[in-house]
Design a protein around this motif. Structure first.
Motif, PDB file in Angstrom:
ATOM      1  N   ALA A 112       0.827  -1.207   0.000  1.00  0.00           N
ATOM      2  CA  ALA A 112       0.000   0.000   0.000  1.00  0.00           C
ATOM      3  C   ALA A 112       0.864   1.262   0.000  1.00  0.00           C
ATOM      4  O   ALA A 112       1.964   1.280   0.554  1.00  0.00           O
ATOM      5  CB  ALA A 112      -0.913  -0.006   1.225  1.00  0.00           C
ATOM      6  N   GLY A 113       0.340   2.290  -0.628  1.00  0.00           N
ATOM      7  CA  GLY A 113       1.107   3.527  -0.767  1.00  0.00           C
ATOM      8  C   GLY A 113       0.452   4.670  -0.030  1.00  0.00           C
ATOM      9  O   GLY A 113       0.396   4.687   1.185  1.00  0.00           O
ATOM     10  N   GLY A 114      -0.054   5.625  -0.780  1.00  0.00           N
ATOM     11  CA  GLY A 114      -0.739   6.742  -0.157  1.00  0.00           C
ATOM     12  C   GLY A 114       0.026   8.038  -0.297  1.00  0.00           C
ATOM     13  O   GLY A 114       1.061   8.117  -0.941  1.00  0.00           O
ATOM     14  N   MET A 115      -0.537   9.060   0.350  1.00  0.00           N
ATOM     15  CA  MET A 115      -0.111  10.426   0.098  1.00  0.00           C
ATOM     16  C   MET A 115       1.292  10.759   0.577  1.00  0.00           C
ATOM     17  O   MET A 115       1.911  11.679   0.085  1.00  0.00           O
ATOM     18  CB  MET A 115      -1.066  11.370   0.806  1.00  0.00           C
ATOM     19  N   ARG A 116       1.763  10.062   1.600  1.00  0.00           N
ATOM     20  CA  ARG A 116       3.044  10.474   2.167  1.00  0.00           C
ATOM     21  C   ARG A 116       4.241   9.768   1.526  1.00  0.00           C
ATOM     22  O   ARG A 116       5.363   9.900   1.998  1.00  0.00           O
ATOM     23  CB  ARG A 116       3.041  10.207   3.673  1.00  0.00           C
ATOM     24  N   ALA A 117       3.960   9.026   0.452  1.00  0.00           N
ATOM     25  CA  ALA A 117       5.042   8.289  -0.206  1.00  0.00           C
ATOM     26  C   ALA A 117       6.117   9.236  -0.722  1.00  0.00           C
ATOM     27  O   ALA A 117       7.285   8.874  -0.785  1.00  0.00           O
ATOM     28  CB  ALA A 117       4.484   7.446  -1.349  1.00  0.00           C
ATOM     29  N   ILE A 118       5.730  10.434  -1.081  1.00  0.00           N
ATOM     30  CA  ILE A 118       6.700  11.390  -1.631  1.00  0.00           C
ATOM     31  C   ILE A 118       7.809  11.672  -0.616  1.00  0.00           C
ATOM     32  O   ILE A 118       8.959  11.863  -0.981  1.00  0.00           O
ATOM     33  CB  ILE A 118       6.000  12.702  -2.076  1.00  0.00           C
ATOM     34  N   LYS A 119       7.483  11.666   0.654  1.00  0.00           N
ATOM     35  CA  LYS A 119       8.519  11.876   1.669  1.00  0.00           C
ATOM     36  C   LYS A 119       9.065  10.554   2.212  1.00  0.00           C
ATOM     37  O   LYS A 119      10.268  10.392   2.369  1.00  0.00           O
ATOM     38  CB  LYS A 119       7.974  12.722   2.824  1.00  0.00           C
ATOM     39  N   TYR A 120       8.180   9.637   2.545  1.00  0.00           N
ATOM     40  CA  TYR A 120       8.600   8.461   3.309  1.00  0.00           C
ATOM     41  C   TYR A 120       8.648   7.155   2.518  1.00  0.00           C
ATOM     42  O   TYR A 120       9.090   6.140   3.036  1.00  0.00           O
ATOM     43  CB  TYR A 120       7.677   8.271   4.517  1.00  0.00           C
ATOM     44  N   GLY A 121       8.173   7.156   1.282  1.00  0.00           N
ATOM     45  CA  GLY A 121       8.087   5.892   0.556  1.00  0.00           C
ATOM     46  C   GLY A 121       6.817   5.151   0.914  1.00  0.00           C
ATOM     47  O   GLY A 121       5.951   5.676   1.618  1.00  0.00           O
ATOM     48  N   VAL A 122       6.713   3.918   0.421  1.00  0.00           N
ATOM     49  CA  VAL A 122       5.482   3.148   0.594  1.00  0.00           C
ATOM     50  C   VAL A 122       5.706   2.012   1.600  1.00  0.00           C
ATOM     51  O   VAL A 122       6.740   1.953   2.258  1.00  0.00           O
ATOM     52  CB  VAL A 122       4.973   2.640  -0.772  1.00  0.00           C
ATOM     53  N   THR A 123       4.728   1.119   1.704  1.00  0.00           N
ATOM     54  CA  THR A 123       4.816   0.028   2.682  1.00  0.00           C
ATOM     55  C   THR A 123       6.138  -0.723   2.564  1.00  0.00           C
ATOM     56  O   THR A 123       6.827  -0.972   3.555  1.00  0.00           O
ATOM     57  CB  THR A 123       3.645  -0.956   2.481  1.00  0.00           C
TER      58      THR A 123
END
Lengths: 456, 456
Positions: A146-157
């Motif tokens: 799962a991904g989501g909005m904060r992937a740009i900073k922190y990456g995904v699952t």
């Protein structure tokens, strides 16, 4: 199948459902247009050994096994097989440890994002992966990456799963990785299982990386005259070093739908609304309120230089509501009658050209396609309004093919499951599909785990 | 083998070396105590199709194939097979693109870290993975999942490889991933190939994630009375949100060796030196010089509260020298006669207990073991001084077994290769080894890629 029910009962006494005792919840996930399927048995294991025993039984009897977390998936990979066993992880829902020295959470697969959020907040940490649906289970998140909005900073699952305990279809329980961010000790089984949609192993425990929880967040809403200017602005914001937490685009139609549905007042004057074809939502975070103010100012100046029509600083409540509304865009799309949704990912440089193609494909097929998405990651969520299944398949096929031709992949974060399998098998490099099949075979020689997901 | 030489010549005319024409450089990597091996042929391909053709020939003739980047590996996975083909990537050394919109570099495997550093610096970006040896090739880094000092902030190679082009032992060339940070589209072949030490596929191109290059860096050197206080301090620094770029521990003996060898003047008074049994090196970075000063101040205060004997702000030159010296600790260890080195990784909470065990194991075997390492990551680099191979094997076995019992893995970033294979096969869960063998088989049914690496 009566025999299997009795033998499951030996493994999980009092925690096996069969036939009419199986509630409707177990028959579906949230995939649009998916057909519910009632499994032969639902079993609720309480530990890894029980899961392994279930898999041994399944292997021995050639019974299909499907794993289920919260059932909030969007690709049908938690939909059971009619003759199969559904392993529901609802009883394996413990946070085993929040380890504030190694900065990890150790969780069972049934723990929800909401539960993990509460537990980490209490000790000043955060599990920063933030898919829209916070009732989702961590086990489901791991299996779909799962991904989501904060992937740009922190990456995904994937970037936060440091280790797993998993039961293999061959009946062993293995542990992979650990409470550390790196290892070069054989093949990375952790990363192979993440995103495998329940087809390789059943995850019974996950070690998740936590981050320090920063004290302050602030959000600006930035209207642009067109999507192309948004897409030009995005890499500049990322490259600035401001480290945005969220960088979402919302097109004018979707913005209309979500503000209307959620009764959002964002304070944008009509004259700007009329000109704004696309919006960028930028959220920053910082431990220092002063630094955050400065950074928001800098971001606003940068975006103005890059062609923004204006910059609106959203008060906390409005920002939270907008982000929630954006998170719920899927339900909004569903509510207004979308027939399918896709979440193609592509290089963000290709987004302007992709949007041109989307418009052509939509018009050429008399189909409405609207969208929003994770602009920083090139992950585009499109809602497709087209009742005719054949036309809809063609539209999706053309959308995916266009994305792939521009360097993309079919799904950024929802997965392939059953819902997008036909497209995956039609469009993906056959050499890669064949290699993936052989990997599947290496894990699951009898093909008991989630047959019909990913492959036919 | 003459026939194979001739057929290789058909694929790479004028770029095949055989017999005495093969220089000594091709016979070894930097593994301590490794035996040089001269391959039957060295071939220097110039593109992926040539690599695939070499693999087809190898598969047809059952010839072992070993990949070589810069030969700076520490586990023997670039050491060729005596009857085999060594594929040297020295001609595939082009930076194909520095893409400032998607923030990726697209490189051939023979590009070195130094070359990538120069190219990214020119456009304000950085490839932040920073293993000690900057002459290392990116292909080698991908295959060992190289780590280094900046992993505490940015992660390791794995976290920066977004996509690959690779030639499979079955002769196909595949592309995995792409210029985006996430995908959920089948199994993650990229992450499976990263760290596989040349046993699954030959990487012919890599898409690497870049980060904005921040303008300012500052370093403090912090002596502590003992290693245990360093280990207590580390999670507090990480949890503070200061986001350290580097967080290294150096024990007093290693500090003595590297300051002596590199003639470093760090300005530590004798009275502190006498008390200091361990040092922490903390580097921070920021785009704003003012914020960096504040953060260094905050870090110093925090470390003083946590029991530091003092805090020394290192001027740029001294900091650079110290970091370089630390990077070269391997060569220092080699220079002073170390017989082997290990890079066990474990949960950082286990480090104090591990160090107690290390002392016991060293004393019990009359062996000198000194170290330094990536304290934030729990990655411990130990130099082992013991001439007797049998005693040395026992010492390493006990060190690895202790680390694993404390939740660790054999190698954090050097890999298993040939050098640590015996330990890997002795200590790792046999169920996992068996699964890895089946994965190897899925990629490489004929076992031509790097036989003898990872598995027997």
């Amino acid at each position: 199948m009566a025999d299997i029910g009795a033998r499951l009962e030996e493994i999980c006494a009092g925690r096996v459902l069969s036939g009419d005792a199986i509630g409707d919840d177990y028959t579906h996930d949230e995939t649009l247009g998916g057909e519910p399927v009632r499994p032969a048995h639902v079993v609720l294991p309480e530990d890894a050994d029980e899961v392994a025993a279930i898999l041994k039984l399944a292997a021995e009897t050639g019974t299909p096994v499907t794993a289920r977390g919260s059932g909030s998936g969007l690709s049908g990979s938690a939909v059971p097989h009619p003759d199969g066993i559904l392993v529901s992880f609802e009883r394996m829902n413990k946070i085993l440890e929040i380890d504030t020295v190694n900065h990890v959470a150790v969780v069972q697969p049934g723990v929800t994002l909401t539960e993990l959020e509460e537990a980490t907040a209490a000790v000043g940490f955060v599990y920063p992966v933030y898919p829209g649906e916070l009732s989702a289970s961590l086990g489901g998140n791991v299996n779909t990456n799962a991904g989501g909005m904060r992937a740009i900073k922190y990456g995904v699952t994937r970037h936060h799963v440091l280790g797993l305990q998993a039961a293999l279809p061959t009946g062993e329980v293995i542990r992979t990785g650990g409470r550390f961010v790196k290892a070069s000790t054989g093949y990375d089984l952790t990363q192979l299982i993440v995103g495998s949609e329940g087809t390789l192993a059943l995850v019974t425990e996950a070690v998740l990386k936590l981050q320090p929880r920063l004290a302050h967040q602030a959000t600006i809403l930035v209207p642009f005259p067109d999507l192309a200017s948004v897409m030009t602005a995005v890499p500049k914001v990322v490259g600035s070093g401001l480290g945005p937490l969220i960088l979402e685009y919302i097109d004018a139609l979707t913005m209309g739908a979500i503000t209307y549905t959620h009764d959002l007042q964002l304070g944008i004057p009509d004259e700007i609304k009329e000109k704004a074809q696309a919006f960028l939502v930028v959220m920053l975070e910082n431990n220092s309120a002063g630094r955050l103010d400065e950074d928001i100012e800098t971001a606003g100046e940068l975006l103005t230089e890059l062609g923004a029509l204006d910059v609106y600083s959203l008060p906390g409540g409005a920002a939270r509501k907008l982000v929630e509304a954006r998170e719920n865009a899927f339900y909004t799309a569903k509510g207004v009658g979308a027939d399918d949704i896709i979440d193609t990912v592509l290089p963000r440089s290709s987004l302007p050209e992709f949007f041109t193609r989307v418009l052509e494909i939509a018009q050429g097929n008399q189909t409405l396609v609207i969208g929003c998405g994770h602009a920083g990651d090139g992950n585009v969520h499109l809602a497709v309004f087209q009742k005719d299944p054949e036309v809809r398949h063609r539209v999706l096929h053309e959308l995916f093919a266009s994305g792939m031709a521009l360097g993309g992949a079919i799904s950024g974060e929802h997965g392939i499951g059953r819902g997008k399998k036909r497209h995956f098998l039609e469009l993906e490099d056959p050499g890669k599909i064949e290699l993936m099949r052989r990997i599947k075979q290496a894990f699951d020689p009898q093909g008991i785990l989630n047959p019909g997901v990913l492959f036919d």
